[in-house]
Design an enzyme around this catalytic site. Sequence first.
Site, PDB file in Angstrom:
ATOM      1  N   ASP A 150     108.922  90.083  46.095  1.00  0.00           N
ATOM      2  CA  ASP A 150     108.783  89.953  47.464  1.00  0.00           C
ATOM      3  C   ASP A 150     109.418  91.397  48.011  1.00  0.00           C
ATOM      4  O   ASP A 150     110.088  92.245  47.416  1.00  0.00           O
ATOM      5  CB  ASP A 150     109.572  88.894  47.803  1.00  0.00           C
ATOM      6  CG  ASP A 150     108.868  88.072  49.104  1.00  0.00           C
ATOM      7  OD1 ASP A 150     108.072  88.855  49.787  1.00  0.00           O
ATOM      8  OD2 ASP A 150     109.179  87.001  49.491  1.00  0.00           O
ATOM      9  N   ASP A 205     101.914  85.961  55.276  1.00  0.00           N
ATOM     10  CA  ASP A 205     101.940  84.517  54.620  1.00  0.00           C
ATOM     11  C   ASP A 205     100.797  83.743  55.342  1.00  0.00           C
ATOM     12  O   ASP A 205     100.553  83.576  56.472  1.00  0.00           O
ATOM     13  CB  ASP A 205     103.347  83.771  54.840  1.00  0.00           C
ATOM     14  CG  ASP A 205     104.319  84.109  54.215  1.00  0.00           C
ATOM     15  OD1 ASP A 205     103.922  85.504  53.305  1.00  0.00           O
ATOM     16  OD2 ASP A 205     105.265  83.618  54.047  1.00  0.00           O
TER      17      ASP A 205
HETATM   18  C1  GLA Z   1     107.839  85.607  51.831  1.00  0.00           C
HETATM   19  C2  GLA Z   1     106.580  85.563  50.824  1.00  0.00           C
HETATM   20  C3  GLA Z   1     106.210  83.985  50.928  1.00  0.00           C
HETATM   21  C4  GLA Z   1     107.521  83.292  50.177  1.00  0.00           C
HETATM   22  C5  GLA Z   1     108.584  83.347  51.151  1.00  0.00           C
HETATM   23  C6  GLA Z   1     110.050  83.047  50.331  1.00  0.00           C
HETATM   24  O1  GLA Z   1     107.497  85.238  53.130  1.00  0.00           O
HETATM   25  O2  GLA Z   1     105.468  86.220  51.378  1.00  0.00           O
HETATM   26  O3  GLA Z   1     105.034  83.935  50.110  1.00  0.00           O
HETATM   27  O4  GLA Z   1     107.819  83.872  48.891  1.00  0.00           O
HETATM   28  O5  GLA Z   1     108.880  84.743  51.218  1.00  0.00           O
HETATM   29  O6  GLA Z   1     110.954  83.229  51.157  1.00  0.00           O
END
Ligand code: GLA
Length: 404
Positions: A150, A205
Amino acid sequence: MKTYHLTYAFLLALAANSAFAQKFEGLARTPQLGWNSWNKFGCNVNEQMIRETADAMVSSGMKDAGYQYVNIDDCWHGARDERGFIHPNKEHFPSGMKALADYVHSKGLKLGIYSDAGWKTCGGKPGSRGYEYQDALTYAQWGIDYLKYDWCDTNGLKAEGAYLTMREALRKAGRPVLFSLCEWGDNKPWEWAKDVGHSWRTTGDITPCFDCIEDHGTWKSWGVLYILDKQDGLRVHAGPDHWNDADMMEVGNAMTVNEDRAHFSLWAMLTSPLIAGNDIRNMSKETTAILTNKSVIAVNQDALGVQAFRYAARDGIEYWFKPLAGNDWAMLVLNRNKDPRKVSFDWKAENVDDDLSKRAAAFGSTSYKLRNLWNGRFVGNTGKALAIEVPGHDVLMLRLSPSS
Ligand code: GLA
């Protein structure tokens, strides 16, 4: 003197080669299929539910349909010890990660884990910054097969360098690990990540809504149609072992069956990794049927590895085409409207060709039989114009095969 120079140049070349290893080739010749904990469970992860999920992947038929990876997302972490090695949260993972990986492997499945290129993960847990080689070594010792990496808390870092460092660390640790970049498309990973990882997120997301944006103040999450529209122009960058990742799926989480079917079909056409994000231990019949539709999965997993393109868009109806191996095509008609719409498509009047794959459907000279991939039925051929009603927020998905 000359010999000396030549030897020196040779040694330099050798050093440069060993200093930069390659990613693990061939782990995602077709997009990865699996499950991830985040969309449904957020930070509530523990070994019991991961075991049960692995069991469910087998008993639901998902494994049989091709799903392989069981991926733990954020918040599995405990703390680093005095030597800097990371440990899982003892309360939630009392048996440890090695035992969990052994269990998942005993089911014929693979285990994935999550970390972050910055100092802290998005959930505030220890990130891998400064510990890349140690973490990669730890994952290898645990028997991890997949790393989602990430991009939170990375102020001042350069994305390409940060992801390359982890690629090198994984390579050095020696265990083949599918490397899934999660950098939200902020630094255009499609331009530099082909040799770094096996897939890269293209957007922020996802949220389980077909046609909306959720505003969280400092960031937004995106419904299915918004994610879809953010893929424009990206297909030229994807191919075997390097895919555009449209994010983990929300099938079975909050949308209607029509919307879930459309979402799954679109991700298949986009040749995105198909990572289920629901509770697969408790799924409705409809959700199971969507996630395990082998004909739709076959479109996603097609050996040609070419992402679909939007051929035409009129009045909220979109026509998408994806060239498949063996002169087949997949076609998807998307109804973005809430109400049903009658659509017609006169094959012979259309000119479907694709510069990227150098394929032309040539409906004028080739006849194709049509199979509806959601009910399995043959529904005629391209000799006659298609006329059909598509329900609101739903799709028609066809496989076209040359008649003979
Ligand atoms: C980010 C990623 C998500 C998830 C969250 C976890 O937002 O894009 O897919 O992994 O972190 O905290």
